[in-house]
Design a protein around this motif. Structure first.
Motif, PDB file in Angstrom:
ATOM      1  N   ALA A 183       0.840  -1.205   0.000  1.00 18.48           N
ATOM      2  CA  ALA A 183       0.000   0.000   0.000  1.00 18.48           C
ATOM      3  C   ALA A 183       0.875   1.256   0.000  1.00 18.48           C
ATOM      4  N   THR A 184       0.589   2.175  -0.910  1.00 22.38           N
ATOM      5  CA  THR A 184       1.334   3.430  -1.003  1.00 22.38           C
ATOM      6  C   THR A 184       0.672   4.483  -0.133  1.00 22.38           C
ATOM      7  N   ASP A 185       1.416   5.550   0.177  1.00 22.57           N
ATOM      8  CA  ASP A 185       0.847   6.642   0.967  1.00 22.57           C
ATOM      9  C   ASP A 185      -0.334   7.289   0.246  1.00 22.57           C
ATOM     10  N   HIS A 186      -0.265   7.405  -1.078  1.00 22.43           N
ATOM     11  CA  HIS A 186      -1.373   7.991  -1.846  1.00 22.43           C
ATOM     12  C   HIS A 186      -2.624   7.130  -1.690  1.00 22.43           C
ATOM     13  N   CYS A 187      -2.437   5.831  -1.724  1.00 23.85           N
ATOM     14  CA  CYS A 187      -3.561   4.909  -1.561  1.00 23.85           C
ATOM     15  C   CYS A 187      -4.186   5.072  -0.177  1.00 23.85           C
ATOM     16  N   LEU A 188      -3.350   5.232   0.844  1.00 20.73           N
ATOM     17  CA  LEU A 188      -3.866   5.355   2.203  1.00 20.73           C
ATOM     18  C   LEU A 188      -4.695   6.624   2.370  1.00 20.73           C
ATOM     19  N   VAL A 189      -4.189   7.734   1.865  1.00 20.71           N
ATOM     20  CA  VAL A 189      -4.897   9.011   2.008  1.00 20.71           C
ATOM     21  C   VAL A 189      -6.200   8.991   1.227  1.00 20.71           C
ATOM     22  N   SER A 190      -6.227   8.304   0.094  1.00 23.32           N
ATOM     23  CA  SER A 190      -7.400   8.347  -0.782  1.00 23.32           C
ATOM     24  C   SER A 190      -8.615   7.667  -0.180  1.00 23.32           C
ATOM     25  N   HIS A 191      -8.440   6.755   0.787  1.00 28.69           N
ATOM     26  CA  HIS A 191      -9.626   6.169   1.392  1.00 28.69           C
ATOM     27  C   HIS A 191      -9.733   6.489   2.886  1.00 28.69           C
ATOM     28  N   ARG A 192      -9.201   7.652   3.268  1.00 27.89           N
ATOM     29  CA  ARG A 192      -9.369   8.160   4.623  1.00 27.89           C
ATOM     30  C   ARG A 192     -10.508   9.173   4.613  1.00 27.89           C
ATOM     31  N   PRO A 193     -11.551   8.987   5.454  1.00 26.45           N
ATOM     32  CA  PRO A 193     -12.666   9.939   5.459  1.00 26.45           C
ATOM     33  C   PRO A 193     -12.203  11.360   5.707  1.00 26.45           C
ATOM     34  N   ALA A 194     -12.775  12.311   4.953  1.00 27.57           N
ATOM     35  CA  ALA A 194     -12.338  13.706   5.062  1.00 27.57           C
ATOM     36  C   ALA A 194     -12.567  14.269   6.461  1.00 27.57           C
ATOM     37  N   THR A 195     -13.645  13.859   7.128  1.00 22.35           N
ATOM     38  CA  THR A 195     -13.972  14.409   8.438  1.00 22.35           C
ATOM     39  C   THR A 195     -12.960  14.019   9.500  1.00 22.35           C
ATOM     40  N   THR A 196     -12.143  13.008   9.246  1.00 21.26           N
ATOM     41  CA  THR A 196     -11.206  12.564  10.275  1.00 21.26           C
ATOM     42  C   THR A 196     -10.063  13.548  10.458  1.00 21.26           C
ATOM     43  N   GLU A 197      -9.818  14.393   9.519  1.00 16.53           N
ATOM     44  CA  GLU A 197      -8.671  15.285   9.624  1.00 16.53           C
ATOM     45  C   GLU A 197      -8.923  16.433  10.588  1.00 16.53           C
ATOM     46  N   THR A 198     -10.175  16.845  10.777  1.00 14.53           N
ATOM     47  CA  THR A 198     -10.482  17.981  11.643  1.00 14.53           C
ATOM     48  C   THR A 198     -10.867  17.556  13.055  1.00 14.53           C
ATOM     49  N   HIS A 199     -11.732  16.562  13.177  1.00 14.74           N
ATOM     50  CA  HIS A 199     -12.182  16.115  14.494  1.00 14.74           C
ATOM     51  C   HIS A 199     -12.114  14.583  14.579  1.00 14.74           C
ATOM     52  N   PRO A 200     -10.935  14.026  14.516  1.00 13.27           N
ATOM     53  CA  PRO A 200     -10.848  12.560  14.439  1.00 13.27           C
ATOM     54  C   PRO A 200     -11.379  11.850  15.682  1.00 13.27           C
ATOM     55  N   ASP A 201     -11.125  12.395  16.873  1.00 13.24           N
ATOM     56  CA  ASP A 201     -11.595  11.707  18.079  1.00 13.24           C
ATOM     57  C   ASP A 201     -13.116  11.675  18.155  1.00 13.24           C
ATOM     58  N   LEU A 202     -13.776  12.769  17.731  1.00 17.57           N
ATOM     59  CA  LEU A 202     -15.232  12.782  17.729  1.00 17.57           C
ATOM     60  C   LEU A 202     -15.777  11.668  16.845  1.00 17.57           C
ATOM     61  N   LEU A 203     -15.171  11.496  15.688  1.00 16.35           N
ATOM     62  CA  LEU A 203     -15.646  10.480  14.760  1.00 16.35           C
ATOM     63  C   LEU A 203     -15.360   9.069  15.284  1.00 16.35           C
ATOM     64  N   TYR A 204     -14.117   8.795  15.662  1.00 12.74           N
ATOM     65  CA  TYR A 204     -13.750   7.429  16.004  1.00 12.74           C
ATOM     66  C   TYR A 204     -14.352   6.974  17.333  1.00 12.74           C
ATOM     67  N   ASP A 205     -14.547   7.891  18.272  1.00 16.62           N
ATOM     68  CA  ASP A 205     -15.235   7.512  19.511  1.00 16.62           C
ATOM     69  C   ASP A 205     -16.656   7.059  19.200  1.00 16.62           C
ATOM     70  N   GLY A 206     -17.347   7.830  18.356  1.00 15.53           N
ATOM     71  CA  GLY A 206     -18.714   7.474  17.998  1.00 15.53           C
ATOM     72  C   GLY A 206     -18.788   6.206  17.172  1.00 15.53           C
ATOM     73  N   LEU A 207     -17.854   6.038  16.246  1.00 15.43           N
ATOM     74  CA  LEU A 207     -17.855   4.824  15.424  1.00 15.43           C
ATOM     75  C   LEU A 207     -17.598   3.580  16.278  1.00 15.43           C
ATOM     76  N   HIS A 208     -16.704   3.709  17.250  1.00 17.36           N
ATOM     77  CA  HIS A 208     -16.424   2.570  18.132  1.00 17.36           C
ATOM     78  C   HIS A 208     -17.696   2.125  18.848  1.00 17.36           C
ATOM     79  N   GLU A 209     -18.455   3.084  19.358  1.00 15.41           N
ATOM     80  CA  GLU A 209     -19.708   2.743  20.034  1.00 15.41           C
ATOM     81  C   GLU A 209     -20.716   2.144  19.050  1.00 15.41           C
ATOM     82  N   ALA A 210     -20.782   2.720  17.851  1.00 13.58           N
ATOM     83  CA  ALA A 210     -21.727   2.219  16.850  1.00 13.58           C
ATOM     84  C   ALA A 210     -21.401   0.789  16.438  1.00 13.58           C
TER      85      ALA A 210
END
Length: 298
Positions: A183-210
């Motif tokens: 996996a290349t760095d370009h590949c990794l960035v291309s499937h990272r949700p855009a919202t994770t860059e600004t508030h990653p903890d808000l997203l991942y905490d909620g996803l973990h519970e979901a």
């Protein structure tokens, strides 16, 4: 001659072994001499026979000579040595089971597949390590994600190699290892949700519970529980993007998540699913996205 002492031949006879064996352990300091005869021959105390029998018993169990020395002279307990040997044997057995399954995978392949399978399997250490998979997730996850969540997501996302793998699971792990290694760095960035860059903890905490709610609902086959998991899933994305849950937001979220689909991630979760009977994060996410699509269509 010292009274009450044993010659090397007498000690060997009492312990039911050979002079050569006695000399071997004596030279390595495991059988201290009580004295030497006038002719320079070794003499041993009466306790040496019991000590020699202990040494031979431990050696028959595969305990290395340095560890035996610690048991006899340095206060290391027999229980500690046994525990270490059991750990070592567990690792050795795991490696043997992996090698057996790997050889069967090669045996079961067609002549055209053997070279490809051999290259895949040969790139994986024995016993297999998940370090490459963990490194992949460290590169994939947002830089600003907290250490706590980074560790939790990585632990949940990295499948452990089965203790007693099938040939198919050996190949699945080998393919997964090759996937994350390539996996290349370009590949990794291309499937990272855009919202994770600004508030990653808000997203991942909620996803973990979901995901936890979704797993419980799917295991119990309860639709209301899956609806609750979906609400939690949508709320996590809404909080992370500074929005609120609404029909319009759900439709836009469904479109955005579909657009962010990446073949590498889809392949990752497919292979991970072959290695564990548990619901993977990818499978839970897919079920929630299907529920989201169904809810917006309704």
């Amino acid at each position: 001659m010292s009274i009450g002492t044993l010659s090397i031949g007498e000690l060997a006879a009492q312990a039911g072994t050979t002079v050569k064996t006695v000399r071997f352990y004596s030279d390595r300091g495991l059988l201290p001499e009580a004295s030497r005869s006038g002719g320079g021959h070794r003499r041993y105390g009466p306790e040496a026979a019991a000590r020699l029998r202990t040494i031979r018993s431990l050696r028959s169990l595969g305990v290395p000579v340095p560890e035996i020395a610690r048991v006899l002279d340095s206060g290391d307990t027999l229980e500690a040595v046994v525990a270490r040997r059991l750990d070592d044997l567990g690792s050795q057995l795991a490696a043997l089971r992996w090698r057996e399954a790997a050889l069967r995978a090669l045996q079961d392949g067609t002549p055209e597949q053997v070279a490809d399978h051999l290259e895949l399997i040969g790139a994986v250490s024995v016993p297999p390590s998940t370090s490459a998979l963990a490194h992949y997730w460290r590169r994939l996850l947002p830089v600003r994600l907290s250490t706590r969540l980074r560790a939790a997501v990585t632990e949940a996302a990295v499948p452990q190699p089965p203790a007693d793998p099938t040939p198919g699971q050996v190949l699945a792990f080998a393919r997964l290892h090759a996937l994350v290694t390539d996996a290349t760095d370009h590949c990794l960035v291309s499937h990272r949700p855009a919202t994770t860059e600004t508030h990653p903890d808000l997203l991942y905490d909620g996803l973990h519970e979901a995901y936890q709610l979704a797993e419980a609902a799917l295991r119990a086959d309860r639709d209301p529980g899956l609806a609750q998991a979906l609400d939690c899933y949508v709320a996590a994305h809404a909080r992370a993007s500074g929005s609120r849950d609404s029909p319009d937001f759900r439709r836009a979220l469904g479109v955005g998540l579909a657009a962010a689909d990446h073949p590498v991630m889809a392949r990752y979760w497919q292979l991970a699913g072959e290695l564990t009977p548990e619901l993977t994060l990818g499978a839970a996410d897919l079920r929630l996205r299907e529920a989201l699509t169904a809810s917006t269509a309704a």
